[in-house]
Design a protein around this motif. Structure first.
Motif, short mmCIF file in Angstrom:
data_model
loop_
_atom_site.label_atom_id
_atom_site.label_comp_id
_atom_site.label_asym_id
_atom_site.label_seq_id
_atom_site.Cartn_x
_atom_site.Cartn_y
_atom_site.Cartn_z
N PHE A 145 0.94 -1.05 0.17
CA PHE A 145 -0.16 -0.14 -0.19
C PHE A 145 0.67 1.36 -0.01
CE2 PHE A 145 -3.69 2.71 1.77
CZ PHE A 145 -4.48 2.42 0.93
N SER A 146 1.84 1.14 -0.72
CA SER A 146 2.91 2.42 -0.63
C SER A 146 2.79 3.40 -1.68
CB SER A 146 4.29 1.93 -0.92
OG SER A 146 4.76 1.14 0.14
N GLU A 147 3.24 4.46 -1.67
CA GLU A 147 3.15 5.49 -2.89
C GLU A 147 4.24 5.12 -3.72
OE1 GLU A 147 4.03 9.25 -0.51
OE2 GLU A 147 1.78 9.37 -0.07
N THR A 148 5.25 4.65 -3.39
CA THR A 148 6.31 4.15 -4.09
C THR A 148 6.87 2.69 -3.92
OG1 THR A 148 8.65 4.35 -4.98
CG2 THR A 148 8.07 5.35 -3.15
N SER A 149 7.27 1.68 -4.90
CA SER A 149 7.87 0.44 -4.54
C SER A 149 9.28 0.46 -4.08
CB SER A 149 7.35 -0.39 -5.60
OG SER A 149 8.24 -0.03 -6.87
N ASN A 150 9.89 1.68 -4.09
CA ASN A 150 11.51 1.73 -4.06
C ASN A 150 11.49 1.72 -2.44
OD1 ASN A 150 13.99 2.18 -4.37
ND2 ASN A 150 13.96 4.47 -4.85
N ILE A 151 11.53 0.90 -1.72
CA ILE A 151 11.91 0.58 -0.35
C ILE A 151 13.19 0.35 0.07
CG2 ILE A 151 9.16 0.34 -0.15
CD1 ILE A 151 10.01 -2.39 0.63
N TYR A 152 14.12 0.14 -0.78
CA TYR A 152 15.29 -0.36 -0.41
C TYR A 152 16.04 0.55 0.60
CZ TYR A 152 20.40 -1.98 -0.48
OH TYR A 152 21.51 -2.34 -0.18
N GLY A 153 16.23 1.78 0.21
CA GLY A 153 16.95 2.70 0.65
C GLY A 153 16.39 2.78 2.35
N PRO A 154 14.88 3.04 2.45
CA PRO A 154 14.43 3.32 3.90
C PRO A 154 14.76 1.80 4.82
CG PRO A 154 12.81 4.12 2.14
CD PRO A 154 13.95 3.51 1.53
N VAL A 155 14.50 0.77 4.03
CA VAL A 155 14.75 -0.35 4.82
C VAL A 155 16.16 -0.52 5.23
CG1 VAL A 155 15.15 -2.95 4.55
CG2 VAL A 155 13.09 -2.00 3.50
N VAL A 156 17.29 -0.30 4.40
CA VAL A 156 18.61 -0.17 5.01
C VAL A 156 18.68 0.80 6.21
CG1 VAL A 156 20.90 0.47 4.33
CG2 VAL A 156 19.53 -0.88 2.83
N SER A 157 18.11 1.84 6.07
CA SER A 157 18.13 2.91 7.04
C SER A 157 17.60 2.41 8.31
CB SER A 157 17.37 4.11 6.60
OG SER A 157 17.29 5.13 7.70
N TYR A 158 16.54 1.97 8.28
CA TYR A 158 15.75 1.30 9.33
C TYR A 158 16.62 0.19 10.18
CZ TYR A 158 11.23 3.61 9.61
OH TYR A 158 10.22 4.33 9.79
N ILE A 159 17.28 -0.71 9.44
CA ILE A 159 18.19 -1.68 9.95
C ILE A 159 19.41 -0.96 10.69
CG2 ILE A 159 19.70 -3.37 9.22
CD1 ILE A 159 17.89 -4.17 7.01
N HIS A 160 19.75 0.03 10.18
CA HIS A 160 21.07 0.57 10.95
C HIS A 160 20.37 1.22 12.11
CE1 HIS A 160 24.27 -0.16 8.14
NE2 HIS A 160 23.56 0.29 7.09
N ARG A 161 19.32 1.74 12.23
CA ARG A 161 18.68 2.53 13.38
C ARG A 161 18.15 1.47 14.38
NH1 ARG A 161 14.48 6.22 10.47
NH2 ARG A 161 13.86 6.50 12.81
N TYR A 162 17.66 0.54 14.05
CA TYR A 162 16.81 -0.29 14.84
C TYR A 162 17.42 -1.92 15.03
CZ TYR A 162 13.45 3.15 14.61
OH TYR A 162 12.81 4.83 14.57
N ALA A 163 18.42 -1.98 14.36
CA ALA A 163 19.06 -3.29 14.49
C ALA A 163 20.53 -3.22 14.28
CB ALA A 163 18.45 -4.31 13.56
N ASP A 164 21.24 -4.47 14.03
CA ASP A 164 22.62 -4.63 13.74
C ASP A 164 22.84 -5.07 12.54
OD1 ASP A 164 25.40 -5.04 13.81
OD2 ASP A 164 25.45 -5.89 15.61
N TRP A 165 23.59 -4.18 11.40
CA TRP A 165 23.62 -4.75 10.29
C TRP A 165 24.53 -6.16 10.13
CZ3 TRP A 165 21.87 -3.07 5.78
CH2 TRP A 165 22.45 -3.52 4.49
#
Length: 297
Positions: A145-165
């Motif tokens: 249900f996104s405005e855009t299907s380009n979610i790779y960048g935000p996913v990487v950002s969330y991983i760095h913020r909330y988990a461990d790469w």
């Protein structure tokens, strides 16, 4: 208008329809179906007994469909246990849907916002894996249900913020359990560079459209045939079977009540044997059903 025991016939018919659709019923906890707030018992470290050399493709593991779908009434609700409790009950496959808006990744089930963001998924998973380093978690990650299907960048950002790469398995190859203990394996269901394995590389049965409860038998046939295929199929591939389904006249919990019961009986008839069924992803599973699935390893 005639009545039975003081209930007008029209009212009684409405009550029966509400029960049939899963409306107005109180929470229940049965061996195969549980829509209460907590599992009957926990099994947080069951992978510890599996040899390091065992490929993930040969492990039978329970999962949840639309893991974070707790809101949206009976039309959208698929689970009742928190993510932390699902993991501690033995669930090792997560089905996560994110909506991308202005760089944010919120959790959705279709149009239904689930009052959470992707960080609310990553933090409990990372915490669980640190507490139980013998385990691994597989996560299907899908745009919804996104405005855009380009979610790779935000996913990487969330991983760095909330988990461990370094907690991620960074390869398309199917690893052994030893290689992924304490790690999250992302099953990438969106475009972009590799974050982990590709979701579409799995052998998947997901006949999710169940128009009415009269179609449950067709749904079960799809589940049964794929489980039978997984049992004897290519050991180098991961099999994923969704027992979940829904339609306008068949809500997720109504389908789960019926399919989970058939799944429990099917597995119980083979209990005590070593079987490879792959991943079984469910709505509202119960702890005894999870334990039965785990027991085939």
């Amino acid at each position: 208008m005639s009545s039975i025991k003081g209930v007008p016939r029209m009212g009684k018919t409405l009550m029966e329809l509400m029960v049939l659709l899963g409306l107005g019923s109180s929470a229940v906890q049965r061996p195969e179906y549980d829509d209460t707030s907590a599992p009957e018992f926990l099994n947080p470290s069951w992978m510890a007994s599996i040899p390091d050399s065992c490929p993930l493709s040969e492990i039978t593991m329970p999962g949840t469909h639309n893991t974070m779908a707790f809101y949206g009434s009976v039309l959208a609700e698929c689970q009742s246990w928190s993510l932390g409790l699902q993991l501690r009950a033995g669930v090792r496959f997560l089905d996560v849907r994110v909506r991308h808006m202005c760089g944010n990744l919120t959790i959705h089930h279709g149009v239904s916002y689930q009052w959470a963001h992707f960080g609310d998924v990553l933090e409990p998973v990372a915490e669980f894996l640190r507490e139980y380093p013998s385990e691994t978690v597989l996560m299907r990650l899908k745009e919804e249900f996104s405005e855009t299907s380009n979610i790779y960048g935000p996913v990487v950002s969330y991983i760095h913020r909330y988990a461990d790469w370094d907690q991620l398995w960074h390869s398309r190859l199917i690893p052994t359990l030893g290689e992924t203990r304490g790690k999250l394996v992302i099953l990438q269901d969106f475009a972009g560079p590799d974050l982990g394995m590709r979701y579409r590389s799995l052998d998947i049965a997901d006949k999710w459209k169940v128009p009415t409860l009269l179609h449950v038998t067709e749904k079960w046939k799809n589940v049964y045939e794929h489980l039978e295929l997984a049992r004897v199929g290519n050991k180098a591939g991961i099999f994923l079977t969704y027992s979940s389904g829904a339609g306008f006249f068949a809500y997720p919990r109504s389908v789960a009540q019926r399919i989970n019961a058939r799944l429990y009986d099917y597995l119980e008839a083979q209990a005590g044997q070593k079987r490879r069924f792959g991943i079984i992803s469910m709505d509202f599973p119960a702890a005894p059903l999870l334990q039965m699935i785990i027991g085939f390893n």
